[in-house]
Design an enzyme around this catalytic site. Sequence first.
Site, PDB file in Angstrom:
ATOM      1  N   HIS A 156       0.670  -1.240  -0.135  1.00  0.00           N
ATOM      2  CA  HIS A 156       0.280   0.156   0.042  1.00  0.00           C
ATOM      3  C   HIS A 156       1.106   1.540  -0.283  1.00  0.00           C
ATOM      4  O   HIS A 156       2.310   1.564   0.310  1.00  0.00           O
ATOM      5  CB  HIS A 156      -0.728  -0.079   1.631  1.00  0.00           C
ATOM      6  CG  HIS A 156      -1.870  -0.962   1.694  1.00  0.00           C
ATOM      7  ND1 HIS A 156      -1.989  -1.802   2.381  1.00  0.00           N
ATOM      8  CD2 HIS A 156      -2.913  -1.339   0.592  1.00  0.00           C
ATOM      9  CE1 HIS A 156      -3.234  -2.705   2.377  1.00  0.00           C
ATOM     10  NE2 HIS A 156      -3.640  -2.164   1.179  1.00  0.00           N
ATOM     11  N   CYS A 212      -2.410   0.173   9.543  1.00  0.00           N
ATOM     12  CA  CYS A 212      -3.754  -0.747   9.192  1.00  0.00           C
ATOM     13  C   CYS A 212      -4.450  -1.454  10.193  1.00  0.00           C
ATOM     14  O   CYS A 212      -6.005  -1.655  10.376  1.00  0.00           O
ATOM     15  CB  CYS A 212      -3.076  -2.166   8.581  1.00  0.00           C
ATOM     16  SG  CYS A 212      -0.982  -1.541   7.349  1.00  0.00           S
TER      17      CYS A 212
HETATM   18  N1  GLY Z   1      -2.355  -9.404   5.088  1.00  0.00           N
HETATM   19  C1  GLY Z   1      -3.117  -8.296   4.541  1.00  0.00           C
HETATM   20  C2  GLY Z   1      -3.016  -7.539   3.101  1.00  0.00           C
HETATM   21  O1  GLY Z   1      -2.548  -8.190   2.467  1.00  0.00           O
HETATM   22  O2  GLY Z   1      -4.403  -7.435   3.076  1.00  0.00           O
END
Ligand code: GLY
Length: 253
Positions: free
Chosen positions: A161, A248
């Site tokens: 991300h 996250c």
């Molecule tokens: N394991 C977190 C994701 O890949 O979204």
Amino acid sequence: MFTRAIVRKPGQSMTDGLRDTDIGIPDHQLALVQHAAYVEALKACGLDVLVLEADESYPDSTFVEDTALLTKACAIITNPGALSRKGEIHSIKQVLSDYYDNIEEVIEPSTVEGGDIMMVGSHFYIGLSERTNEEGARQVIAYLEKYGFSGSTMSVGDMLHLKSGVVYLEDNTIAATGEFVHQKEFEGFRVLEIAEDESYAANCIWVNGNVLVAKGYPKAAGTIADAGYPVIELDVSEFRKLDGGLSCLSLRF
Ligand code: GLY
């Protein structure tokens, strides 16, 4: 300043979570301990924390940040690009209806994950990644503009991300690693460079003047402390095994 956070406890099914990194299977019991410490740190920074119970149907559902973008004026429910994560949004939408009158939704074929959105005041940088596509970014920007905000896109190369590699720490300061250190978008910001061998620690979070940093990355913690931030180090080793990090694990608003 933030006043609230929403988190979700990791379920036992986290052992089936998505992972690119081959550093082992997460230990669920240890993850629960680390998650509880994370909640306490958010509370110590002044947040009222809503702790949702684990949802075993969704192995990655502890990473609540990916399910929504929260602004002062609206919540935007995302549409995760990872197939196994799409269903995570339903319960989050219900929870957010207690806090927001204005709830917008990203609709297929648009995909967006919250980890790809970095808020800098009233502007939102949206990373185009394997999880967030151009249609998704366009839809989010249209919603943002409806409420008086703005957005722009940037590409995400190697990282899962955008916020895996760059985060905003308020005070015109970003922490960045790798491809994000010398981006033209960030000219004019104070850039705290996180060394490549500690790149995981770039995913730190500003919470009401403090910065939460992953434990075990002393150079990164030192760089951020030297920049004037009180640093709170937290062990998130079990979440790292699923490519997840400090940002996250919560929705902060
Ligand atoms: N394991 C977190 C994701 O890949 O979204």
